[in-house]
Design an enzyme around this catalytic site. Structure first.
Site, mmCIF file in Angstrom:
data_model
loop_
_atom_site.group_PDB
_atom_site.id
_atom_site.type_symbol
_atom_site.label_atom_id
_atom_site.label_comp_id
_atom_site.label_asym_id
_atom_site.label_seq_id
_atom_site.Cartn_x
_atom_site.Cartn_y
_atom_site.Cartn_z
ATOM 1 N N HIS A 199 -44.575 26.484 -73.485
ATOM 2 C CA HIS A 199 -44.621 27.418 -74.624
ATOM 3 C C HIS A 199 -43.848 28.690 -74.296
ATOM 4 O O HIS A 199 -44.180 29.759 -74.789
ATOM 5 C CB HIS A 199 -46.058 27.810 -74.974
ATOM 6 C CG HIS A 199 -46.948 26.656 -75.295
ATOM 7 N ND1 HIS A 199 -47.708 26.023 -74.361
ATOM 8 C CD2 HIS A 199 -47.193 26.019 -76.470
ATOM 9 C CE1 HIS A 199 -48.402 25.044 -74.930
ATOM 10 N NE2 HIS A 199 -48.099 25.011 -76.207
ATOM 11 N N GLU A 259 -40.252 15.668 -83.927
ATOM 12 C CA GLU A 259 -39.141 16.615 -84.069
ATOM 13 C C GLU A 259 -37.848 15.867 -84.373
ATOM 14 O O GLU A 259 -36.978 16.369 -85.089
ATOM 15 C CB GLU A 259 -39.008 17.455 -82.793
ATOM 16 C CG GLU A 259 -40.193 18.381 -82.543
ATOM 17 C CD GLU A 259 -41.460 17.688 -82.054
ATOM 18 O OE1 GLU A 259 -41.379 16.518 -81.629
ATOM 19 O OE2 GLU A 259 -42.531 18.320 -82.100
HETATM 20 C C1 LIG Z 1 -43.351 17.540 -78.688
HETATM 21 C C2 LIG Z 1 -44.418 18.438 -79.161
HETATM 22 N N1 LIG Z 1 -44.424 18.859 -80.450
HETATM 23 C C3 LIG Z 1 -45.365 19.723 -80.881
HETATM 24 C C4 LIG Z 1 -46.331 20.191 -80.048
HETATM 25 C C5 LIG Z 1 -47.365 21.197 -80.538
HETATM 26 N N2 LIG Z 1 -48.694 20.592 -80.627
HETATM 27 C C6 LIG Z 1 -49.562 20.671 -79.602
HETATM 28 S S1 LIG Z 1 -50.954 19.818 -79.887
HETATM 29 C C7 LIG Z 1 -50.438 19.354 -81.426
HETATM 30 C C8 LIG Z 1 -51.301 18.474 -82.273
HETATM 31 C C9 LIG Z 1 -51.565 17.130 -81.654
HETATM 32 O O1 LIG Z 1 -52.490 16.411 -82.420
HETATM 33 P P1 LIG Z 1 -53.033 15.001 -81.973
HETATM 34 O O2 LIG Z 1 -51.960 14.181 -81.354
HETATM 35 O O3 LIG Z 1 -53.723 14.390 -83.138
HETATM 36 O O4 LIG Z 1 -54.072 15.295 -80.801
HETATM 37 P P2 LIG Z 1 -55.393 16.184 -80.837
HETATM 38 O O5 LIG Z 1 -54.979 17.598 -80.577
HETATM 39 O O6 LIG Z 1 -56.037 15.990 -82.142
HETATM 40 O O7 LIG Z 1 -56.218 15.688 -79.702
HETATM 41 C C10 LIG Z 1 -49.172 19.890 -81.698
HETATM 42 C C11 LIG Z 1 -48.438 19.688 -82.952
HETATM 43 C C12 LIG Z 1 -46.287 19.734 -78.714
HETATM 44 N N3 LIG Z 1 -47.207 20.127 -77.810
HETATM 45 N N4 LIG Z 1 -45.342 18.878 -78.295
#
Ligand SMILES: Cc1ncc(C[n+]2csc(CCOP(=O)(O)OP(=O)(O)O)c2C)c(N)n1
Lengths: 352, 432
Positions: free
Chosen positions: A144, A75
């Site tokens: 959320h 972000e």
């Molecule tokens: C600071 C923040 N930004 C955005 C999100 C929304 N979000 C939750 S999970 C996710 C994807 C994460 O992907 P990754 O790190 O590859 O882990 P995976 O889910 O594949 O295990 C996002 C964008 C969040 N939880 N926290």
């Protein structure tokens, strides 16, 4: 101040198209991408997929990957590059997936975007509209559900806008994108699909059943800094925005209260004239927001009303807010400033 | 208006062009993984744990593998675990899978709001967790239920948390799967991505400050390595030579965004280590033995005060991101079917069979046992209620633990909440 939801702004209503808030936001983005080649959209999952709430659905396909694109999960990076794009002359519309995730971008927003015009004496500006879903009521737990608007209203140089209907969402979003200042556009996700009465145990109603879902085709704007009078009333003034506009309206209807409900629509700049006119008329003022209470935007509103309308007040200004705790997952409906809390406050204000 | 709206037209220089990453396959596409460089198992050298990071820079672009296509363990990274340990590892992984299946179904049946599976990634939490000491501190993301299961955390407690019911030790405050168990040296999970990574480094620094012997390990998704927190973690780890392991789970997808949006088009996640001066390893994440061996190597290194390690586990998120996600909208279903590193549970099972220590009948019996255990735990947890309207805990618990003691304004708000409860349910459920 504009008078009502529909026809609030001069615009040629060419059809009776009914949209939910997601579709209305998508429509606004579509129009602005079409009209202004400097508008670009970026954010986590907004490109091919069209956003986790679908607000940018179809836009990458239509405008291409250099106008609508996914970003790394940073972000800080999203807001930072938006400042740089603004310096070049673009008009970025970044999406932060949830308001709860905006915090890593705060330095870029507060120290940079908000002050660029001032510190460069207008040499550079940071015209950006940061869209982000906010608020609770969806069992999203503490990351959320938050309503962090007062963190942004506290920052000189930022505007903060919160729509409460599909019609307003479109017109306000277009105004934000056309505005040369950085704007935080918080979308109340609980009412993306339909207004919420606050009675969580009653069935949800879709937007299509409400007139405020009639969203004209094409370009129209709702000026920033203009409140919307939701209901006319003599008994008290209620200041609300976002989801709470609908909750307060439902409570007044159930209780048979003739309140003058003002949907503030923009917190900064604030429609102080509308607030003064209404409070001077009713002599009583209730402020309702979902965000936590201490140093919430209600504190600012309460101070303004007290400073400016003191001699018209017949009762102390009241605030109904979320509690000063993180947003709990399971006790969501105990936390949410629902009908009971609002009803109690109305009774108290009207007592004598 | 843009500074130079005509772009290249206003100068004689060539027009610049923006690159936006694009995954190789979208829904419906045929998948071909021949571009992936997957070395033979056993071919990677195993350096001494005290090696200088720059001497093993090439490891960041290699792939440590132990289990070969012949289901045998190969090469110097073979951790040479005895058959009982291997069976425990297999059972833990099978249990995670059975648990995920049932909890996912429970969410679909309306018993809770949310769930996240780790299907296909079980080895990266189970085997890695087993390679650590039980009191090493772990700072996981939301996809490491395998660590809790490997550490013997009761399934009933997990389900209580998922249901946010009366038995939930976290008092229904957290989104399902955001566990916390201090007793199991398992840090409270945050919904804000990557925040746990510098925290793990800080815990490790504290352990070093105090001359303790416990190390810390953290897990983070490849997508989340984009956050500044992760980069701070890397830098602090290297500056203070912190006894910490930074595990990056590269499961290829971050919701709908492929790993290219976290930088994988041009380098590996393990290679982040190179720039920071960390030891970096890149490991077949579906090879439980390689995962175990790499984690053990990094743990030895940390314990010897030889420095932190960043490990990339190359794996695949076989299912949707969460119960809120439908991956058929953005990726080819064939990706999972064709995944060249196979399934971690099957690979370990086949290894045990090849060793003559296991067979299909015992596997089937074990799977049944796991399913039964999860079912029994679910029944037990349901006695404490399912999420429903969520109002299982006394309203006062909402105000507790915001601060150590309730200040006046929270006392007032707690009284308000109590009044609201009594208005809504007069005479019901005594206030505690
Ligand atoms: C600071 C923040 N930004 C955005 C999100 C929304 N979000 C939750 S999970 C996710 C994807 C994460 O992907 P990754 O790190 O590859 O882990 P995976 O889910 O594949 O295990 C996002 C964008 C969040 N939880 N926290």
């Amino acid at each position: 101040m504009s008078a009502g939801t529909k026809g609030a702004v001069e615009t040629a209503v060419t059809s009776e198209r009914r949209l939910n808030m997601i579709e209305a936001i998508n429509d606004a983005l579509n129009i602005m991408l079409e009209r202004d080649p400097d508008v670009i959209i970026m954010g986590e999952d907004v490109g091919y997929f069209g956003g986790v709430f679908r607000c940018t659905a179809g836009l990458q396909e239509k405008y291409g990957k250099t106008r609508v694109f996914d970003t790394p999960i940073s972000e800080c990076g999203i807001i930072g590059v938006a400042v740089g794009m603004g310096a070049y002359g673009l008009r970025p519309v970044p999406e932060i997936q949830f308001a709860d995730y905006i915090y890593p971008g705060l330095d870029q927003l507060i120290s940079e975007a908000a002050r660029l015009r001032y510190r460069s004496a207008t040499e550079y500006i940071a015209p950006m509209t940061v869209r982000s879903p906010f608020g609770g009521g969806i069992f999203g737990g503490q990351t959320h559900s938050q309503s962090p608007e007062s963190l942004f209203t506290h920052v000189a140089g930022l505007k903060t806008v919160i729509p409460s209907t599909p019609y307003d969402a479109k017109g306000l979003l277009i105004s934000c994108i056309e505005d040369n200042d950085p704007v935080i556009f918080f979308e109340p996700k609980r009412i993306y699909n339909g207004p919420f009465s606050g009675y969580y145990d009653r069935p949800a109603e879709p937007w299509k059943r409400f007139d405020a879902s009639v969203v004209p085709e094409g370009h129209y704007t709702i000026p920033l800094g203009k409140a919307r009078k939701v209901t006319e009333g003599e008994q008290l003034t209620i200041l609300a925005y976002g989801t709470m506009v609908h909750v307060t309206e439902a409570v007044c209807r159930e209780k048979g209260i003739e309140a003058e409900i003002l949907d503030l629509r923009t917190l900064v700049p604030l429609d102080i004239e509308a607030i003064e006119a209404s409070v001077e008329k009713t002599g009583r003022c209730l402020i309702v927001h979902e965000a936590t209470r201490t140093s919430g935007f209600g504190a600012e509103l309460s101070a303004l009303v007290t400073e400016r309308c003191f001699y018209h007040l017949e009762a102390p200004v009241e605030r109904v807010t979320g509690f000063d705790t993180p947003y709990p997952h399971s006790l969501e409906w105990a936390y949410f400033p629902g009908p009971i809390r609002i009803g109690e406050a109305i009774d108290k204000i009207l007592k004598d | 208006m843009a500074d130079r709206p005509e772009g290249a037209a206003s100068s004689n220089k060539p027009a610049l062009a923006l690159h936006v990453p694009e995954p190789k396959y979208r829904p419906g596409d045929a998948v071909d993984y021949s571009h992936l460089n997957i070395p033979e198992a056993g071919k990677q050298a195993r350096p001494d744990e005290t090696v200088e990071p720059k001497e093993i820079a090439s490891f960041a672009y290699d792939l440590i593998r132990v289990l070969g296509d012949d289901n045998r363990a190969h090469g110097p990274w073979d951790p040479k675990l005895d058959a009982d340990t291997l069976r425990t590892m297999l059972r833990n992984m099978a249990m995670v899978r059975a648990f995920d299946e049932r909890m996912f179904r429970g969410q679909r049946q309306g018993k809770t709001s949310f769930y996240m599976k780790c299907t296909g990634e079980e080895a990266t939490s189970v085997a890695a967790g087993m390679a650590l000491a039980s009191d090493d501190m772990v700072f996981p993301s939301y996809r490491q239920q395998g660590i809790l299961i490997a550490r013997g955390y009761p399934l009933v407690e997990m389900i209580n948390q998922i249901y946010s019911n009366k038995g939930d030790k976290l008092k229904g405050r957290q989104l399902p799967i955001m566990y916390s168990s201090r007793e199991h040296s398992f840090f409270s999970i945050s919904g804000n991505l990557a925040t746990q990574t510098p925290q793990a480094v800080g815990w490790a620094m504290a352990s070093a400050i105090k001359g303790d012997s416990r190390i810390a390990a953290t897990w983070v998704g490849e997508g989340s390595t984009a956050e500044g927190d992760f980069h701070s973690a890397c830098l602090f780890a290297t500056v203070y030579n912190a006894p910490v392991i930074l595990n990056v789970i590269n499961n290829q997808w971050a919701i709908s965004s492929f790993s290219g949006f976290a930088g994988s088009e041009r380098t590996t996640f393990a290679a982040r280590a190179v720039g920071y001066g960390l030891a970096g390893l890149r490991v077949d994440g579906n090879d439980a033995l390689a995962v175990y061996a790499a984690q053990q190597w990094a743990a030895n290194r940390a314990r010897a005060n030889a420095g932190p390690t960043l490990i990339e586990y190359f794996t695949y998120r076989a299912e949707g991101h969460s119960t809120s996600d439908d991956p058929t909208g953005y990726r080819s279903a064939q990706e999972r079917e064709e995944w060249p590193l196979g399934d971690p549970v099957n690979r370990l099972k086949n290894h045990l069979i090849a060793l003559g220590e296991w067979d299909e009948d015992r596997q089937a019996a074990m799977d049944q046992q796991c399913a039964d255990e999860v079912k029994a735990a679910t029944k037990e947890a349901e006695k404490n209620g399912i999420l429903g309207h969520g109002l299982h805990h006394p309203f006062r618990t909402m105000f507790q633990d915001v601060y150590e003691e309730l200040p006046w304004h929270l006392e007032e708000q707690a009284a308000q909440a109590r009044r609201e409860r009594e208005t809504k349910w007069p005479g019901e459920e005594p206030w505690t």
